[in-house]
Motif scaffolding. Sequence first.
Motif, PDB file in Angstrom:
ATOM      1  N   ILE A 101       0.869  -1.183   0.000  1.00 49.09           N
ATOM      2  CA  ILE A 101       0.000   0.000   0.000  1.00 49.09           C
ATOM      3  C   ILE A 101       0.900   1.224   0.000  1.00 49.09           C
ATOM      4  O   ILE A 101       1.889   1.275   0.749  1.00 49.09           O
ATOM      5  N   TRP A 102       0.603   2.201  -0.846  1.00 47.09           N
ATOM      6  CA  TRP A 102       1.372   3.443  -0.848  1.00 47.09           C
ATOM      7  C   TRP A 102       0.449   4.630  -1.024  1.00 47.09           C
ATOM      8  O   TRP A 102      -0.712   4.490  -1.433  1.00 47.09           O
ATOM      9  N   GLY A 103       0.978   5.798  -0.683  1.00 48.84           N
ATOM     10  CA  GLY A 103       0.173   7.011  -0.686  1.00 48.84           C
ATOM     11  C   GLY A 103      -0.208   7.402   0.737  1.00 48.84           C
ATOM     12  O   GLY A 103      -0.509   6.543   1.573  1.00 48.84           O
ATOM     13  N   LYS A 104      -0.195   8.697   1.029  1.00 54.10           N
ATOM     14  CA  LYS A 104      -0.418   9.178   2.395  1.00 54.10           C
ATOM     15  C   LYS A 104      -1.746   8.715   2.974  1.00 54.10           C
ATOM     16  O   LYS A 104      -1.810   8.151   4.072  1.00 54.10           O
ATOM     17  N   HIS A 105      -2.831   8.957   2.244  1.00 55.34           N
ATOM     18  CA  HIS A 105      -4.158   8.660   2.788  1.00 55.34           C
ATOM     19  C   HIS A 105      -4.372   7.153   2.940  1.00 55.34           C
ATOM     20  O   HIS A 105      -4.913   6.698   3.950  1.00 55.34           O
ATOM     21  N   SER A 106      -3.935   6.375   1.935  1.00 57.85           N
ATOM     22  CA  SER A 106      -4.131   4.922   1.988  1.00 57.85           C
ATOM     23  C   SER A 106      -3.339   4.304   3.137  1.00 57.85           C
ATOM     24  O   SER A 106      -3.851   3.466   3.887  1.00 57.85           O
ATOM     25  N   VAL A 107      -2.097   4.736   3.301  1.00 57.81           N
ATOM     26  CA  VAL A 107      -1.249   4.198   4.372  1.00 57.81           C
ATOM     27  C   VAL A 107      -1.780   4.623   5.735  1.00 57.81           C
ATOM     28  O   VAL A 107      -1.811   3.822   6.683  1.00 57.81           O
ATOM     29  N   GLU A 109      -4.842   5.256   6.645  1.00 62.99           N
ATOM     30  CA  GLU A 109      -6.028   4.462   6.989  1.00 62.99           C
ATOM     31  C   GLU A 109      -5.642   3.035   7.353  1.00 62.99           C
ATOM     32  O   GLU A 109      -6.235   2.432   8.256  1.00 62.99           O
ATOM     33  N   ALA A 110      -4.639   2.476   6.662  1.00 67.51           N
ATOM     34  CA  ALA A 110      -4.190   1.120   6.978  1.00 67.51           C
ATOM     35  C   ALA A 110      -3.560   1.061   8.369  1.00 67.51           C
ATOM     36  O   ALA A 110      -3.747   0.085   9.109  1.00 67.51           O
ATOM     37  N   LEU A 111      -2.830   2.096   8.734  1.00 69.93           N
ATOM     38  CA  LEU A 111      -2.216   2.128  10.064  1.00 69.93           C
ATOM     39  C   LEU A 111      -3.264   2.240  11.164  1.00 69.93           C
ATOM     40  O   LEU A 111      -3.135   1.631  12.229  1.00 69.93           O
ATOM     41  N   ASN A 112      -4.298   3.000  10.927  1.00 67.74           N
ATOM     42  CA  ASN A 112      -5.347   3.173  11.927  1.00 67.74           C
ATOM     43  C   ASN A 112      -6.269   1.969  12.026  1.00 67.74           C
ATOM     44  O   ASN A 112      -6.961   1.789  13.041  1.00 67.74           O
ATOM     45  N   SER A 113      -6.305   1.155  10.982  1.00 71.52           N
ATOM     46  CA  SER A 113      -7.176  -0.026  10.997  1.00 71.52           C
ATOM     47  C   SER A 113      -6.552  -1.211  11.715  1.00 71.52           C
ATOM     48  O   SER A 113      -7.158  -2.275  11.813  1.00 71.52           O
ATOM     49  N   ASP A 130       3.536  15.549  11.815  1.00 71.65           N
ATOM     50  CA  ASP A 130       2.573  15.438  12.923  1.00 71.65           C
ATOM     51  C   ASP A 130       1.577  14.312  12.685  1.00 71.65           C
ATOM     52  O   ASP A 130       1.088  13.693  13.637  1.00 71.65           O
ATOM     53  N   LYS A 131       1.285  14.035  11.444  1.00 73.22           N
ATOM     54  CA  LYS A 131       0.261  13.046  11.106  1.00 73.22           C
ATOM     55  C   LYS A 131       0.737  11.618  11.340  1.00 73.22           C
ATOM     56  O   LYS A 131      -0.040  10.751  11.766  1.00 73.22           O
ATOM     57  N   GLY A 165       5.728   9.625  -0.697  1.00 75.21           N
ATOM     58  CA  GLY A 165       6.706   9.602   0.386  1.00 75.21           C
ATOM     59  C   GLY A 165       6.555   8.489   1.387  1.00 75.21           C
ATOM     60  O   GLY A 165       7.329   8.412   2.342  1.00 75.21           O
ATOM     61  N   ILE A 166       5.587   7.571   1.195  1.00 75.91           N
ATOM     62  CA  ILE A 166       5.414   6.478   2.152  1.00 75.91           C
ATOM     63  C   ILE A 166       4.785   5.272   1.470  1.00 75.91           C
ATOM     64  O   ILE A 166       3.950   5.406   0.574  1.00 75.91           O
TER      65      ILE A 166
END
Length: 338
Positions: A101-107, A109-113, A130-131, A165-166
């Motif tokens: 998984i790549w991309g700020k928003h996708s990653v 959400e995956a971390l929070n899940s 900060d995010k 970047g991630i």
Amino acid sequence: MKNSSNKFRGKNNKEYNKNSDFGYFSKNANRSEKNERFLNNSANYKNVENLDKKNKNNIKNNKFSFSKGRKPIFKSNTEFSNKNSNNHQDFTNNRNFDDWIWGKHSVYEALNSERAINRIWCTSEIFSSDKFYILLKDLKSKGVLIEEVSWNRLSQLTYGASHQGIALQLACSKTISLEQLIDFSKQNCVNPIILALDGITDPHNVGAIIRSAEAFDCKGIIIPQRRSAGLTGTVAKVAAGALEHLQVSRVVNLNRSLEVLKKNGFLVVGLSGDGQLSISNFLEKAPLVVIVGSEDKGISLLTQKKCDFLLSIPLKGKTSSLNASVAAAISLFHLTGK
């Protein structure tokens, strides 16, 4: 008069003939030279003309054949470039990105899940943002390998995808903490056995070890954060379903984890070809942590110092060492059969 005229005439005739012959000869010679030149020139001209016509035809034919010839060359170059691009595409497709998984928003959400994560790559800007900072710091303490890399390196890993970047790689199974593994192993078992891996980076070996560990009723397996293959799709495939029935703990530091296990009553046993005690003669009855090292280097020297026993598997043939997964299976067979 007659003689004189004859003389004159003869003389004149002789001179005339001489002159006329000379003049005729010279005139004819010049004329013949001119004729030869003309004929030669005309022949050359005709040859040149014929050559020009021939060249024109050749040029015309060559132009046609050249245009015909270039087309296949162009076609072959196109096919070659297409073949290269197809090979590159095939190479890209052969690398399985299903667990990436790549991309700020996708990653994010995956971390929070709270999905199982094997590895994370990010730039230093993302890690300190900060995010992501708190989330990444927490995952790192739980054993998830996090690498700060450059933007270009991340582009290489994702083959030019818009990673922002991630990027992360999901794990095929969730891991638990070392404390949870210790508590789980002691449930309904007096002398549990836990397997620990030291420097085994081949996912096929890790998968085979997990399969053997589950088959011989090991209570869990410990994988260090670094210098070890993670729980990738290859590991799960080689394990053939055993990963679903075996608890896995991924630790930041293996040696510190061994100290914790010792404090909880575990004996630390290392498998080494230089071990002075044969595994068949090991008779200790206690909770065990069996350490399996890599094939080329074995168990590291620092980890060997943490071991209570170094056991060897006696070999009768000319082969000096065993595959890591085979050594793990043989040792577990001996230790669980006592």
